[in-house]
Design an enzyme around this catalytic site. Sequence first.
Site, PDB file in Angstrom:
ATOM      1  N   GLY A 241      57.613  24.907   6.711  1.00 27.69           N
ATOM      2  CA  GLY A 241      58.952  24.838   7.309  1.00 27.69           C
ATOM      3  C   GLY A 241      59.851  23.890   6.529  1.00 27.69           C
ATOM      4  O   GLY A 241      61.008  24.214   6.207  1.00 27.69           O
TER       5      GLY A 241
ATOM      6  N   ASP B 148      46.499  21.552   7.852  1.00 25.40           N
ATOM      7  CA  ASP B 148      45.955  22.921   7.888  1.00 25.40           C
ATOM      8  C   ASP B 148      45.529  23.443   6.512  1.00 25.40           C
ATOM      9  O   ASP B 148      44.847  24.460   6.427  1.00 25.40           O
ATOM     10  CB  ASP B 148      47.000  23.885   8.469  1.00 25.40           C
ATOM     11  CG  ASP B 148      47.305  23.588   9.922  1.00 25.40           C
ATOM     12  OD1 ASP B 148      46.528  22.865  10.552  1.00 25.40           O
ATOM     13  OD2 ASP B 148      48.341  24.077  10.418  1.00 25.40           O
TER      14      ASP B 148
HETATM   15  O1  F6P Z   1      50.814  22.609  11.323  1.00 23.54           O
HETATM   16  C1  F6P Z   1      49.941  21.590  11.599  1.00 23.54           C
HETATM   17  C2  F6P Z   1      49.481  21.610  13.006  1.00 23.54           C
HETATM   18  O2  F6P Z   1      48.587  20.584  13.044  1.00 23.54           O
HETATM   19  C3  F6P Z   1      48.882  22.939  13.509  1.00 23.54           C
HETATM   20  O3  F6P Z   1      47.550  23.121  13.148  1.00 23.54           O
HETATM   21  C4  F6P Z   1      49.069  22.811  14.988  1.00 23.54           C
HETATM   22  O4  F6P Z   1      49.141  24.061  15.604  1.00 23.54           O
HETATM   23  C5  F6P Z   1      50.368  22.095  15.081  1.00 23.54           C
HETATM   24  O5  F6P Z   1      50.498  21.301  13.933  1.00 23.54           O
HETATM   25  C6  F6P Z   1      50.507  21.254  16.324  1.00 23.54           C
HETATM   26  O6  F6P Z   1      51.733  20.645  16.305  1.00 23.54           O
HETATM   27  P1  F6P Z   1      52.363  19.841  17.521  1.00 23.54           P
HETATM   28  O7  F6P Z   1      52.340  18.413  17.119  1.00 23.54           O
HETATM   29  O8  F6P Z   1      53.721  20.379  17.670  1.00 23.54           O
HETATM   30  O9  F6P Z   1      51.495  20.090  18.712  1.00 23.54           O
END
Ligand code: F6P
Length: 354
Positions: A109, A132
């Site tokens: 993003g 990830d």
């Molecule tokens: O993109 C990284 C990540 O750790 C994903 O694996 C996970 O779905 C997301 O971030 C969770 O983000 P948040 O902090 O918005 O819950």
Amino acid sequence: MHIGILTGGGDCPGLNAVIRAVTLALHREGAARVTGIERGFHGLLTRRARPLGPDSVADILAVGGTVLGTHNTCNPFKDGATGADRSAEAMDFVRELGLDALVAVGGDGTMAIAHRFEKLGLPVVGVPKTIDNDLPHTERTFGFDSAVAVVAEALDRLATTGRSHGRVMIAETMGRYAGWIALEGGLAGGADAILIPEVPFDAFAVASLCRQREEQGLSTLICIAEGAHARGQGLTVHATIPDSPDPIRLGGVGHALQHVLQPLVQSEVRTTLLGHTQRGGPPTAFDRILATRFGYHAAELVLGRRYGRMVALQGDACVSVALDEVAGKTRLVPLDHPMLKAARGIGISVGVAG
Ligand code: F6P
């Protein structure tokens, strides 16, 4: 030269090591002033920035999170509930600060937004970040090794309690679309089954694996990525954040699997959601080194005025790739990946097809 740096998207271990390396490398050259933009691109809209120098980054190498703060829903090109394009406001602040270029540290993003600023005339260098490990053209992103270490340790702990009680233990990891964390964490932690988004699973086949193990007097350890899904079914969404660039928040597939498995097996089935424990805390030594190398390489690109590029690791070398080759793309686990082959070769069920 005056260089801005920001961290966008979810935090991850190693961000501070990048901030430190960029600041120290540019300062050492004596050629550049560095300003930290606070809370990612949001700081360009709220006009929050502060100078960075050797003193301000002296003690941050081993610290988790990001000292600059981050924001995982802000997109100046499509802001909040109104969806307004506020990029001109952001560019006004960039001009007011007198920035010559921006180092944007983030995931897909952040790279996509950085690429759009580049088109508005703000030279950008990207540094890939995500636990990830799913950005294209780089074999590793920093933060991933730290996340895998947390998963491995959690599985070690779940294994001993699971064995003691003869239970089926399910650990749910992060990983929305790519299963790298579950795959490597599961391998390192000795999981009996690894369920990843790339290979839809069959819950009845997972149950039959558990029953076979019960017959041998064995407990079962299952490592499942949050983005894994049963064949023919969608993702397990636990919340939707409409303003976010990727509005769905995943979570709960482990518990959903538990409910399907429980009536089909003898043993008690228990689930642990590892959640943000995988993202917080200090980076491993590997991530500190990778983040430092990435930060240094980003500074080199800036000094060489090689903009529009993202730092990447290919083999042992730090290289750079064009931002438009990366923006908005995801690197999934290839179905013929040697790690999958090795896992299956030693009897670990990956995907568990019916
Ligand atoms: O993109 C990284 C990540 O750790 C994903 O694996 C996970 O779905 C997301 O971030 C969770 O983000 P948040 O902090 O918005 O819950």
